[in-house]
Enzyme design. Sequence first.
Site, short mmCIF file in Angstrom:
data_model
loop_
_atom_site.label_atom_id
_atom_site.label_comp_id
_atom_site.label_asym_id
_atom_site.label_seq_id
_atom_site.Cartn_x
_atom_site.Cartn_y
_atom_site.Cartn_z
N LYS A 220 1.22 -1.16 0.08
CA LYS A 220 -0.43 -0.05 0.35
C LYS A 220 1.28 0.96 0.06
CE LYS A 220 -3.79 -2.37 0.46
NZ LYS A 220 -5.53 -2.37 -0.61
N ASP A 274 -0.27 -0.35 -4.59
CA ASP A 274 -1.69 0.28 -4.17
C ASP A 274 -2.75 1.28 -3.76
OD1 ASP A 274 -4.88 0.09 -4.02
OD2 ASP A 274 -5.04 -1.77 -3.23
N GLU A 300 -1.70 0.61 -8.77
CA GLU A 300 -3.61 0.40 -8.60
C GLU A 300 -3.96 1.55 -8.33
OE1 GLU A 300 -3.85 -3.53 -6.38
OE2 GLU A 300 -5.92 -3.50 -6.07
N GLU A 329 -11.82 -2.78 -8.62
CA GLU A 329 -12.34 -3.11 -6.67
C GLU A 329 -13.35 -1.81 -6.71
OE1 GLU A 329 -9.02 -2.60 -4.38
OE2 GLU A 329 -10.05 -2.21 -2.81
N ASP A 352 -14.39 -6.61 -9.05
CA ASP A 352 -14.98 -7.38 -7.85
C ASP A 352 -16.00 -8.45 -7.62
OD1 ASP A 352 -14.82 -5.94 -4.44
OD2 ASP A 352 -16.49 -6.68 -5.39
N HIS A 379 -10.13 -7.86 -7.60
CA HIS A 379 -9.91 -7.69 -6.09
C HIS A 379 -9.95 -9.02 -4.97
CE1 HIS A 379 -12.27 -5.39 -2.30
NE2 HIS A 379 -10.37 -5.75 -2.17
#
Lengths: 468, 468
Positions: A220, A274, A300, A329, A352, A379
């Site tokens: 992340k 992400d 992402e 997602e 998703d 996702h």
Amino acid sequence: MPITITHFETRDLRFPTSLSGDGTDAMNTDCDYSAAYIILYTSSPDLVGQGLTFTIGRGNDIVCSAIKEVANRLIGKEVESLFENMGAAWDYLVADSQLRWIGPEKGVIHIATGAVDNALWDLFAKSRKKPLWKLIVDMSPEEFVKATTFRYITDVITPEEAIEMLKAKEASKKEREEKVRELGYPAYITSAGWLGYSDEKVVRLTKEAIAAGFNHFKMKVGANREDDLRRGKLIRSLIDDPQYLPAGKKPGDPNSPELKGKNAGPTGSVLMIDANQVWDVQPAIDYVKYLEPIKPWFIEEPTAPDDILGHAAIRKALKPYGIGVATGEHAHNRMVFKQLLQADAIDVCQIDSCRLAGVSEVLSVLLMAAKFGVPVCPHAGGIGLCEYTIHLSLIDYVVVSGSMERNALEFVYHLHEHFLHPCSLNSHARYNVPNHPDEGYSIEIRKSTIAEFEYPNGSYWVQAKANK
Amino acid sequence: MPITITHFETRDLRFPTSLSGDGTDAMNTDCDYSAAYIILYTSSPDLVGQGLTFTIGRGNDIVCSAIKEVANRLIGKEVESLFENMGAAWDYLVADSQLRWIGPEKGVIHIATGAVDNALWDLFAKSRKKPLWKLIVDMSPEEFVKATTFRYITDVITPEEAIEMLKAKEASKKEREEKVRELGYPAYITSAGWLGYSDEKVVRLTKEAIAAGFNHFKMKVGANREDDLRRGKLIRSLIDDPQYLPAGKKPGDPNSPELKGKNAGPTGSVLMIDANQVWDVQPAIDYVKYLEPIKPWFIEEPTAPDDILGHAAIRKALKPYGIGVATGEHAHNRMVFKQLLQADAIDVCQIDSCRLAGVSEVLSVLLMAAKFGVPVCPHAGGIGLCEYTIHLSLIDYVVVSGSMERNALEFVYHLHEHFLHPCSLNSHARYNVPNHPDEGYSIEIRKSTIAEFEYPNGSYWVQAKANK
């Protein structure tokens, strides 16, 4: 007597993941992973379907209310006539002439429809004594297309064209089914790289993930670029170092079909980043360029999930740096995916399983992604998403795209223990193929979990309130 | 003691418009116009704010639940620090780290935020003893920009650029304010052309609308093209016929700035058509081409509101036929409008006062539309939308676009009697300028209306149930 849908119940389930920092990222800073859960009952006591939509806490009750409105539309329907045309059943579920206004096909009402449509598919699969993916890959191209929704996407794909695409893959589907049963489906891991974790925890979890056999790792980013660069270098130093590879594992070949163009390091390891939508368009470009030294495969969710043209601009600007763009997602329906593909905005399509309104809409996106040659990497994580998405990736591989070389399905270690049929990985860190005749869409939650985590009256929440 | 927000109440109000066919179109076949209504109370008994979001019936309770979650975030806040930076207040309202997931910035949670943000603006305006539009046009460019949200749109407009745009209009704003107070703001009428009405009713209502002074008329289409063509010709035969013009009214000049490029007929009358999203992209093109003989100014909502590239394709295909494209009443946030403008997808920008999450987000769209030179003609009708949108059009005219020549604000005759400060038209069928120092955003609903139409326990609904 034909079997009909008689009633349903909903459950607001919340898990206190905010306490551990699980699931924290630059946008979502204190998630309590939650499920708006539905159980669909029929006139046959043996036939019960489950579905859920994932949320991250507050608002889960609102989604449960919306599920009730949508599920009410199924009461009294004969299950076999629904199963006979699941595409039409989906169109019916989204078409309430008054509820439509509070979407349309987005937000609360759409993710609620996802829970209901998934529960209906779960019922369908269980009625045929097959896991969901197997129910669908055994369909003829015509049956598959009938189960798919095409509204608003016929400018990109028509039912006729979809049948041709599926037919072209039909002769070899048996072979692919056998292959994936043997090898498992490729996975990547996110569990190591949450923003809420300390460096020590990240190091420990990354080493464990390497030891478990993973070679795709997601981190992340987005709160602070110096921190991200430092942490990215830390992760790269571990995943690029042959000494941590499990005994007997050879380094992957960066020029192999699985790794080509993914900026794989010397051990064949791939890093993804992400940002969970924190940036505007130009700041996204600038920030990700700064992270070029850690050589991510893709960024992402660099910006607002609705910003198709923004994603296209970011992808174009990052191309010279060898960094791709992934999103999906939060792409709220098939029309958003249609445009992401039309606008050349993504390298990787991250569907998703319950942001889209269930299986019938997912099938439409799988078809479009295959047509555009963009790999689908769903996702997952949250609660139940890994259980759901392995089915979707198997459908994609066996009958739609026909490929799993470029794909990697997200995996997170949390919360699988709450499911009757939890997903699992093999010794090469690949997803095992769900295989129980009664598991349907694998989303049934244990009764003990409901008793503990139903909000606000489950035993965990009562205790937590008492301890405040 | 600073004034704080102390509590709020929500009301689920529903009006049985489905009984009369009011509001019926090809997609929305049985609307019960509804309002998810909020009253915000402060520590000052004299300072109370109202806001609402419009829905069409079922699901209005779900929106009320979402309003509660959002409004909870305001409890205890000092009103003056909120007013001091309304852009930041807006960012705060949409930024709950858990609620965000069930949007983000779309659907139930976003329209609920619209009700709350509008109530806060209503409070702000009332505290300054000005109607909302006047509060805003009296702001300096810097204050205006501070009250606007810019997240995710800085690739198209920055706060600095917005200040420059507003400054360029500042010297002449007084003049425009005087002009619109005198002339009123241009309106168009939809009340005549609902799909649910008989031809006889359409003829009667169209004649009445011409007599009232209207020269822009909108008709619903999309259920059957032969019927639409016939009905369109019927309406055109009335609006193009000088005999129905009110005494003393001269035909408009089709080459005047107000009418140029709008396919105005011999009396200067303009016809618009609205499909409410019923078509896929190519069917939209084919259907509207078929209606070319009735010469509409634009087709509104030809396809899915999320399909930016689809709207662009439709617009391109219809250009040779002289028919434009309008959309926006379901464009769920500023990012969608940003892209509609970037992609050259629209001739007319139809913002909605509560589909967008309130005034602060509307201001950002007004700025972008002005930058692209696309006229703003807000979506109105429903319940309360005319009351709201006259404020927005006045802001657009006086300080943002500086023009009302190309604009026409939707007007529908229904349900104004429920408001304490209903909107009104002058004898030329133009909106009067709201002018009461205590009317705020003009959205306060009468107590008697609440007693009658609150769902399900208001007197109307209790009676309706008893009569079933």
